[in-house]
Enzyme design. Structure first.
Site: not given
Ligand code: CP
Length: 326
Positions: A143, A93, A65-66, A115
Site C-alpha cells: 500500500h 457480472k 481514507r485512501t 485497490r
Molecule cells: N489506511 C487505509 O488504507 O484506510 P482505508 O481502508 O479507509 O482506505
C-alpha cells in the site's frame, strides 16, 4: 565542459510498491508532498497541474481514507475523475479485471488508481495498459501511498528518517501497510521492527531488514514510534488469536504500556481503528498520537504521486513559498 544531466525521474510510469524505490526517490516524493500540502489550507484548494487528465479510481475493496483522499488530491489538481466500485461495475457480472481495464483504456483514460484483494493486481494492470497505474492496496502485498504518508508524518515529527526506530505492532501477516512501511523505512535508513502474536508475524520477515519482538514491552523500550495495525479479521479464516479481549491484554497499545517507555513515543495508525482491541482510545486521541496528521498528509502525498507520474512536478508551489494573502 558538459552540461549537468537532469535528475532521474522520481517515479517511473507507475507506483506499484516501495520495495524498489531508493531513499532518494522516496525523499523526492516527500519533499514534493510538503510543497503541495499548503494547497489544502487555501480558501480555494485548486491548482491546474492535472487539468485535462482523466483518472479512474477502481476500488474492489472498501476504503474511506485512501479513496476519498485520492479523489480530493485529483480534484485539487484539476483532474476529471470517475469512481468505480466492484459491486456497481460489470466485475459483479463476471467481467475480468483485464477486460475492465481494456474498456477503460478504450475511453482514453490517463491514470488508474486500483485497490484489489489480490496481491499483484496493480503490477499486472500496469503491465497491460499504457495508463499510469497507482496501487491503492493489493491484498497483503503493498500500500505504497500509505507507506509514504506514514514516512512523511514521521519525518515531520522527528525531522529525519535516518536512524529512527519504528516498530510496527499487530497483524503483520495480513498487512500491506506493514510491507510498504518496512520497505520505505529501510530504504530511507530507518531501523524497523515488528511485534505481534507468532501466528500473525510471517516466518522469515527478518529478511526484509527488520527485527522481531515477541512482546510489546520490548518494542516500547526500543522504539521512537509505534505504527499500530488492526487485526484484519476479514482476511482470517482460522483462529489466529484466542479472543479480541486476550489480544488487547497481550498486544494492545495502552496508556499503561506507553508510560513504561524510556522516551516519548509517537503513535501512528493507518486506520480503520478497532478501539479497545489493538489501541485504546486514550492513546488514539492522546498527545502521543499523530493519526489525524497521517490523514492530512495522505492528501498531500497523493497529490505528489499524481503530479510526478503526470510529469507535472514543476507545477507545485515553490518550497517555502508563502501563501497568497497569508
Ligand atoms: N489506511 C487505509 O488504507 O484506510 P482505508 O481502508 O479507509 O482506505
Amino acid at each position: 565542459m558538459t552540461a549537468a544531466s537532469p535528475p532521474a525521474p522520481a517515479l517511473g510510469k507507475d507506483l506499484t510498491g516501495l520495495e524498489r524505490l531508493s531513499g532518494d526517490q522516496i525523499r523526492r516524493v516527500l519533499d514534493l508532498a510538503v510543497r503541495f500540502r499548503e494547497i489544502s489550507d487555501r480558501p480555494i484548494k485548486k491548482l491546474p497541474a492535472l487539468r485535462g487528465k482523466t483518472i479512474v479510481n477502481l476500488f474492489f475493496e472498501p476504503s474511506t481514507r485512501t479513496r476519498i483522499s485520492f479523489e480530493f488530491a485529483e480534484k485539487r489538481l484539476g483532474a476529471d475523475t470517475v469512481n468505480i466500485g466492484a459491486s456497481r461495475s460489470s466485475v459483479s457480472k463476471g467481467e475480468s479485471l483485464v477486460d475492465t481495464a481494456r474498456n477503460l483504456e478504450a475511453m482514453r483514460i490517463d491514470m488508474v488508481v486500483v485497490r484489489h484483494w489480490s496481491a499483484g493486481t496493480a503490477a499486472f494492470l500496469a503491465s497491460r495498459i499504457p495508463s499510469n497505474v497507482i496501487n491503492a492496496g493489493d491484498g497483503a502485498h503493498e500500500h505504497p501511498t500509505q507507506g509514504l504518508l506514514d514516512l512523511l508524518t514521521l519525518r515531520d515529527r522527528f525531522g529525519k528518517l535516518e536512524g529512527l526506530r519504528v516498530c510496527i505492532v499487530g497483524d503483520i501477516l495480513h498487512s500491506r501497510v506493514a510491507r510498504s512501511n518496512i520497505y520505505g523505512l529501510v530504504n530511507t535508513g530507518a531501523e524497523v521492527a515488528v511485534c505481534g502474536p507468532r501466528t500473525l508475524v510471517p516466518a522469515g520477515i527478518e529478511k526484509l531488514g527488520c527485527r522481531v519482538f515477541a512482546r510489546v514491552k520490548e518494542a516500547v523500550e526500543w522504539a521512537d514510534a509505534l505504527n499500530v495495525l488492526r487485526l484484519q479479521l476479514e482476511r482470517m479464516q482460522g483462529g489466529f488469536v484466542p479472543s479480541l479481549r486476550e489480544y488487547n491484554r497481550v498486544f494492545g497499545v495502552t496508556r499503561r504500556r506507553l508510560a513504561q517507555a524510556p522516551r516519548e513515543l509517537v503513535i501512528l495508525h493507518p486506520g480503520p481503528m478497532n478501539r479497545g482491541v489493538e489501541i485504546d482510545s486514550d492513546v488514539a486521541d492522546g498527545p502521543h498520537s499523530v493519526i489525524l496528521r497521517q490523514v492530512t498528509n495522505g492528501v498531500a502525498v497523493r497529490m505528489a504521486v499524481l503530479a510526478l507520474l503526470a510529469g507535472r512536478e514543476s507545477d507545485a508551489p515553490a518550497a517555502g513559498q508563502p501563501r497568497a494573502g497569508a
